[in-house]
Scaffold this motif. Structure first.
Motif, PDB file in Angstrom:
ATOM      1  N   ARG A   1      -5.167   6.351  13.417  1.00 53.74           N
ATOM      2  CA  ARG A   1      -4.496   5.474  12.461  1.00 53.74           C
ATOM      3  C   ARG A   1      -5.220   5.550  11.117  1.00 53.74           C
ATOM      4  N   ILE A   2      -4.501   5.977  10.094  1.00 57.60           N
ATOM      5  CA  ILE A   2      -5.102   5.917   8.766  1.00 57.60           C
ATOM      6  C   ILE A   2      -4.089   5.334   7.797  1.00 57.60           C
ATOM      7  N   ASP A   3      -4.579   4.572   6.857  1.00 58.87           N
ATOM      8  CA  ASP A   3      -3.687   3.967   5.871  1.00 58.87           C
ATOM      9  C   ASP A   3      -4.472   3.722   4.599  1.00 58.87           C
ATOM     10  N   ALA A   4      -3.835   3.115   3.623  1.00 56.60           N
ATOM     11  CA  ALA A   4      -4.469   2.895   2.321  1.00 56.60           C
ATOM     12  C   ALA A   4      -5.746   2.071   2.472  1.00 56.60           C
ATOM     13  N   ALA A   5      -5.745   1.149   3.425  1.00 59.14           N
ATOM     14  CA  ALA A   5      -6.927   0.299   3.595  1.00 59.14           C
ATOM     15  C   ALA A   5      -8.151   1.138   3.952  1.00 59.14           C
ATOM     16  N   TRP A   6      -7.930   2.204   4.721  1.00 59.23           N
ATOM     17  CA  TRP A   6      -9.045   3.087   5.106  1.00 59.23           C
ATOM     18  C   TRP A   6      -9.752   3.612   3.864  1.00 59.23           C
ATOM     19  N   ALA A   7      -8.936   4.078   2.901  1.00 58.61           N
ATOM     20  CA  ALA A   7      -9.519   4.624   1.672  1.00 58.61           C
ATOM     21  C   ALA A   7     -10.290   3.543   0.918  1.00 58.61           C
ATOM     22  N   ARG A   8      -9.727   2.349   0.945  1.00 59.86           N
ATOM     23  CA  ARG A   8     -10.368   1.216   0.268  1.00 59.86           C
ATOM     24  C   ARG A   8     -11.774   0.968   0.852  1.00 59.86           C
ATOM     25  N   TRP A   9     -11.877   1.142   2.186  1.00 58.25           N
ATOM     26  CA  TRP A   9     -13.177   0.891   2.821  1.00 58.25           C
ATOM     27  C   TRP A   9     -14.166   2.029   2.622  1.00 58.25           C
ATOM     28  N   VAL A  10     -13.629   3.246   2.603  1.00 56.74           N
ATOM     29  CA  VAL A  10     -14.540   4.390   2.580  1.00 56.74           C
ATOM     30  C   VAL A  10     -15.013   4.706   1.155  1.00 56.74           C
TER      31      VAL A  10
END
Lengths: 392, 674, 148
Positions: free
Chosen positions: B198-207
């Motif tokens: 599962r990847i989404d925009a939130a992932w980028a926000r965290w990484v």
């Protein structure tokens, strides 16, 4: 003992780090972090809109997109995690058993629990004679670096540096001794010889100055006079050189060990004069001047102040011979009758000091062969080697 | 006892890492909150134990405990305290310990600050982090143990290579490793996302903050290393395309691409699969760099360790992690949801362009670095791929990318207006053109130099123009502009600064390589030589003594038009323990330019070889990256979460602002950092 | 444009850039690389004047001559053959007779290597790998003690 208590405490701490969260009554089991991110993003769009950073239309479009993501995230949200029972017990047992087992297993393979710390400050009391020559020289270096105004140190260091071939350092040591303690015969002669050896046997102006200073202290000192005579012939002043050699020969009493060398030099210079007078002769007129090696070697034994200025800084020939004789006898004895680890170590060390690396290597091999059956002696011998090698 | 406690702590850290490798993943798969909850404390504990290990090793170096082999080989009782400490990581074993210590530090930071992460993601990330750590703990324990002992202990150590006895060693490796190893977090996030499926925009926000932090450190580390080489080697060179330098430069290029693509992913939910791949590739390049440097497989002026046995171990780690993660990627990526749509001409398009050129540039460096190895394996002949290759190929590609930099921020999300962007950039373009012609015209021939300077001006002016428009400079009253500037988000400041910084660096690089003046001569006391606008006089030589060296310094007075400006004292140092000499350069900075003097040997006539350089604008080479890192910091500190506002379809906003939004050009949607 | 068309555009552009990069890399890798040689190789191969090469070996004892104004001449040897090298500049701190060295430059008409780069070994324990291997081949290498 203290060490093992510390180890036990550390291991227990490591195990607790894993066990405590496993058995906490209420583990965190939340979800919806994505939703929070998108909610924040929505807020942000609103704030940007209010500040006029983006227009109404862009804000609206952004809101729609984020809302779409938010709905998707909400649908996909995982059900809150459960609190397993059996897996927890397995994990707890694993932590209690595996962490200490892995740590102790690995440590017993790589660690040295019996070796104490050995900070340098605690080790100053070690007996001097247990150390290798290299270590002693390192100590001397350290002493002088720490205490550069110590005349006695420089006096000791000069001849040692010269002997081990650190010629620049030797010259510096003699010069420092002169600067700090005033001129003396051994210092001036030592300086001159070091400078001369650095220049491959040429008596440089600096070396000449040192020998002249030596003569001011003891005007008839033969060694200084010999070097100065040599300098004259090296500079091409053959007539003056011949005169100087003649004076030396005249001053010599029969039995003076340097007399023979002086006579030979005189003969060489006179031959060169003759050749210069007769240009038909093809010989090289500068040859007596460059012929420094035999002179130096032959004169050296008679004078105390410094070792011979032979090109490759070894101890003076007769002491060298003596040492080599002893070493040879030791080697023969060990070859024939065998010996202890210390004896073999002494032999290896002697070869190293004499600069005979190949012989040292051969001796190491022989010793290993001799101790093939004797584990204890082999260990002791290797320890000696370690010491030699590590101090290098 | 302290030494052995340090050793035991290292073993315990390894044991904890093993636990951390298994329990959290198990928990994430089975949905068990308690198992997942072990991840954080384990990571923190691991860091605690590694910190004890590092402290013990530093202690052993400080007190000169020569029963530790590592201390014997790299220290000396007379070494100044600072270098006793920095010498800990100035060698193979110590630097590997620093490597895992930083890895554990990042794991600890994620555990500490990762409260906003979903529990399963956090658990997986920390587990992946522990996999990497376990592999390296095992490597250290079995092949590079810094706690190996020797008994009886020698009385004195071999000393640290004098070249490394410099303040640069205190800063450069730790910074570089913070960058290198920091990208492990991005890698762990990527692998965790693939495990989760599962990847989404939130992932980028965290990484993104983690990648940004690593990127800042790597940028500073590389710049610092370059300046260190510049002032310490005495050749006046600052970048050699040495394999070791390339090893740190490749993760930087990939990491820069990652930062840009993560923006797209965060703001627009697009480029997701690509971003995951980049995260994997960036850290893979870090691992490759570690392999190249630590295995001694390449010859290089930097290599302080050469031991092929270790190389095989690192190679195995490399294959395991790169191969494993890419296999996982190939398996899971097709199942991931594709991201949002965008037109080729748009902010997203520009960032894709950026990514394309950065990755191609990275591949060019990779090929140039590995080609000699492959060539030797294939034919047995040894070759060098040096600056001519890199300057030509990499230079050409990066120039195209730089020319495009000012356009990116001018384009709107989703669909942009290239013509409008060009129109808004006319000022920057005109300025660059004028500068180019002004340089080229008087001395026809130096066209490349003129174009290079023009390119640098274009990038810098482009960044300034974009910023000026955003705050409506000269279009609104000054007060309003200032308050707008104040209100700009940190991420926007970050982008402006970073783009301006890269322009500065290019300006420095082109100026230094084109207008560098060099004089090499033998000088006697009293002699004067002219270089640049300065007259340099050798007044005399001064012998001096330091703690563990003796030096011969040249006293030089620098005059300009007859007036004394300053003194310089370059020197040659002789280190007794290793019987080695190093040279200390004398550097005087005038504005952004430097006068650089290195001292050679003194011959029999009393003349000293002196190498003088006049290096115009050279400091910009390092000030540029400093500004870039500052931009990164501004963006990192921007805690507000920002979101890209797309232009609604089929109703392109007219440039210059619509009736409602009379503000700066429509694309002034909040900027992505960078 | 549809999603498919967009993707195709992207792939086409990327393909073009990568193809250009590949072509440039191939060109540069045939034209801009420098071969490493030992003195024996040089004697056997006689490289044309003007070709850039790297030459590695030991500085032959007694061969270093320092001229005025930082001109240096020395010979690089592998124990079998020696090649004369000329260099202008300050030699690296670790440059010493009998020690490993790597030089880079081009031969002039007289067969002398006009070097623009001289790298000495960087550490007492470290010898450039290429030098070590070339020496091993020529039989000058004696175990782990650096040849003197």
């Amino acid at each position: 003992m203290v060490l093992w208590i510390v180890f036990a405490v550390m291991t227990a701490a490591a195990a607790l780090i894993v066990i405590v969260p496993l058995n906490r009554a209420r583990a965190r089991a939340t979800s919806g972090e994505e939703i929070r991110v998108y909610a924040d993003q929505l807020d942000e769009v609103g704030r940007d809109r209010d500040r006029g950073v983006i227009g109404e239309r862009e804000a609206e479009a952004a809101r729609i997109e984020i809302a779409r993501r938010l709905i998707r995230a909400d649908q996909a949200a995982t059900p809150a995690a459960t609190l397993g029972g059996r897996s927890r017990n397995i994990a707890t047992v694993a932590a209690i058993v595996l962490i200490p087992a892995a740590a102790l297993g690995l440590y017993s393979k790589f660690g040295n629990p019996s070796l104490p710390d050995q900070p340098l400050a605690d080790r100053k009391v070690e007996a001097l004679d247990e150390r290798s020559p290299e270590a002693l020289i390192a100590m001397l270096d350290a002493q002088l670096a720490k205490n550069p105004d110590d005349v006695r140190g420089w006096d000791i260091a000069g001849p040692i540096y010269f002997r081990i071939g650190r010629l620049d350092d030797a010259a510096k040591a003699f010069a420092n001794a002169i600067r700090l303690g005033g001129p003396s015969l051994p210092r001036e002669i030592g300086l001159g010889q070091a400078l001369m050896t650095t220049a491959n046997g040429r008596v440089t102006p600096e070396a000449k100055a040192a020998f002249e200073a030596a003569l001011r202290i003891e005007p008839a000192f033969p060694l200084a006079r010999m070097y100065l005579a040599l300098a004259l012939s090296q500079d091409g002043h053959l007539a003056e050189s011949a005169a100087a050699w003649k004076a030396l020969v005249a001053d010599g009493k029969p039995g003076d060990p340097w007399l023979y060398a002086a006579k030979r030099q005189l003969a060489g210079v006179e031959a060169a004069i003759a050749q210069a007078a007769n240009p038909a002769s093809p010989a090289n007129p500068s040859s007596p001047g460059t012929d420094t090696k035999p002179t130096a070697d032959e004169t050296a034994p008679t004078v105390a102040p410094g070792p011979a200025p032979s090109g490759d800084a070894t101890p003076s020939p007769d002491s060298q011979n003596m040492i080599e004789g002893m070493v040879t006898r030791l080697a023969e004895r060990l070859d024939k009758d065998g010996g202890t680890a210390e004896d073999w170590g002494k032999l290896v060390r002697s070869y190293l000091v004499l600069g005979r690396k190949d012989a040292a290597k051969a001796a190491i091999e022989k010793a290993h062969a001799a101790f093939a059956q004797d584990q204890a002696a082999l260990t002791a011998f290797d320890a000696i080697l370690n010491e030699l090698g590590a101090a290098r | 006892m302290i030494v052995e406690i340090g050793h035991f702590a290292l073993v315990l850290a390894f044991a904890l890492a093993l636990v951390q490798s298994v329990l959290p993943v198990w928990g994430a798969r089975s949905g068990d909150a308690r198992l997942m909850a072990t991840a954080g404390p384990s990571a923190l504990g691991q860091f605690l134990f590694v910190a004890i290990t590092a402290a013990a090793l530093i202690h052993a170096h400080v007190v000169s405990d020569f029963s530790v082999v590592n201390v014997v080989e790299n220290s000396h009782s007379l070494k100044p305290l600072l270098y006793k400490i920095t010498g800990v990581w100035g060698n193979h074993e110590g630097s590997m310990l620093l490597w895992v210590a930083i890895l554990a530090l990042f794991g600890g930071l994620v555990a500490f600050f990762g409260g906003n992460l979903p529990a399963s993601l956090k658990a997986n990330v920390l587990a992946v982090q522990a996999w990497i750590a376990s592999a390296f703990y095992l490597f250290i324990l079995s092949t590079s143990n810094p706690f190996a002992r020797i008994s009886p202990a020698p009385i004195e150590g071999n000393d640290l290579n004098p070249v490394l006895q410099d303040i640069g060693l205190a800063i450069h490796p730790p910074l570089l490793y913070l960058g290198y190893v920091g990208f492990s977090i991005a890698f762990s996030f990527a692998v965790a996302a693939l495990l989760d499926g599962r990847i989404d925009a939130a992932w980028a926000r965290w990484v993104r903050p983690w990648s940004l932090a690593a990127w800042i450190c790597l940028t500073l580390g590389i710049a610092m290393g370059s300046y260190w080489a510049y002032y310490t080697l005495g050749w006046g060179g600052w970048w050699f395309w040495d394999p070791v330098e390339n090893a740190s430069f490749m993760p930087w290029l990939a990491g820069t691409a990652l930062l840009h693509s993560a923006i797209v992913m965060e703001k627009r939910d697009a480029l997701k699969i690509w971003t995951i791949l980049l995260a994997i590739l960036t850290f893979s390049l870090s691992l490759l760099g570690t392999f190249l440097v630590r295995s001694g497989v390449l010859t290089s002026v930097h290599a302080f360790a050469t031991d092929p046995a270790r190389g095989v171990f690192i190679l195995a780690i490399l294959v395991l992690f790169i191969g494993g993660s890419l296999t996982l990627f190939a398996w899971r990526a097709p199942g991931l949801k594709p991201g949002g749509l965008f037109a080729p001409i748009s902010r997203e398009g520009a960032l894709v362009f950026n990514n394309l050129f950065l990755t191609v540039g990275c591949a060019i460096v990779l090929v140039g670095t590995l080609y000699p190895l492959v060539y030797e394996m294939a034919t047995g002949a040894k070759i060098t791929v040096g600056p001519p290759y890199f300057n030509l190929v990499f230079g050409a590609f990066i120039a195209v990318l730089l020319a495009a930099v000012p356009f990116g921020p001018m384009l709107a999300w989703k669909r942009g207006d290239l013509l409008g962007a060009a129109e808004r950039l006319w000022f920057a373009f005109a300025l660059a053109a004028i500068v180019t012609i002004a340089i080229w015209w008087p001395s026809t021939g130096a066209l490349l130099t003129a174009l290079g300077i023009g390119l640098a001006v274009w990038v810098m002016a482009g960044a300034v123009v974009e910023w000026a428009m955003r705050i409506r400079l000269l279009r609104a009253p000054l007060g309003e502009s200032l308050s707008r500037a104040w209100g700009l988000p940190g991420a926007t400041w970050g982008m402006t600064l970073a783009h301006f910084g890269i322009g500065m660096a290019v300006l420095g690089i082109v100026s230094e390589s084109s207008w560098n003046e060099e004089r090499i001569l033998a000088m006697k006391p009293g002699e004067v030589v002219t270089i640049g606008d300065y007259q340099v006089a050798l007044d005399g030589m001064i012998p001096r003594k330091g703690e563990n060296y003796a030096e011969e310094a040249a006293h030089l007075s620098i005059r300009r038009g007859g007036a004394l400006v300053t003194y310089l004292e370059p020197s040659r140092r002789m280190f007794a323990t290793r019987r080695m000499a190093t040279s200390q350069t004398g550097i005087a900075t005038f504005g952004f330019s430097q006068l650089y003097i290195a001292l050679g040997e003194t011959d029999k006539t009393g003349a000293s070889a002196v190498r003088l350089y006049w290096k115009p604008l050279v400091t910009l080479i390092w000030l540029g990256p400093l500004i870039m890192a500052l931009g990164g910091l501004a963006s990192l500190l921007d805690r507000r979460r920002r979101i890209g506002a797309p232009v609604p379809a089929r109703k392109p906003v007219s440039k210059g602002g619509g009736p409602k939004d009379s503000g700066p050009p429509a694309p002034a949607a909040p900027m992505a950092a960078e | 444009m549809t999603r498919k068309q967009r993707r195709l555009t992207l792939i086409a552009v990327a393909g073009l850039v990568i193809a250009a990069a590949g072509a440039l890399v191939l060109y540069a890798l045939t034209d801009k690389i420098v071969f490493f040689n030992s003195p024996s190789d040089i004697v056997a191969k006689h490289p044309k004047p003007g070709t850039r090469i790297r030459l590695g070996g030991l500085v032959r004892e007694g061969s270093v001559e320092r001229g005025g104004n930082a001109h240096v001449a020395f010979e690089v040897t592998d124990g079998v053959a020696s090649v004369p090298v000329a260099y202008v500049g300050i030699l690296p701190d670790l440059f010493r007779e009998g020690q490993g060295v790597v030089t880079e430059g081009a031969f002039d008409a007289s067969g002398k290597l006009q070097a623009d780069t001289v790298l000495a070994k960087h550490d007492e324990r470290y010898m450039p790998k290429e030098v070590a291997e070339a020496l091993k081949k020529s039989g000058e290498w004696r175990g782990d003690t650096p040849p003197k």
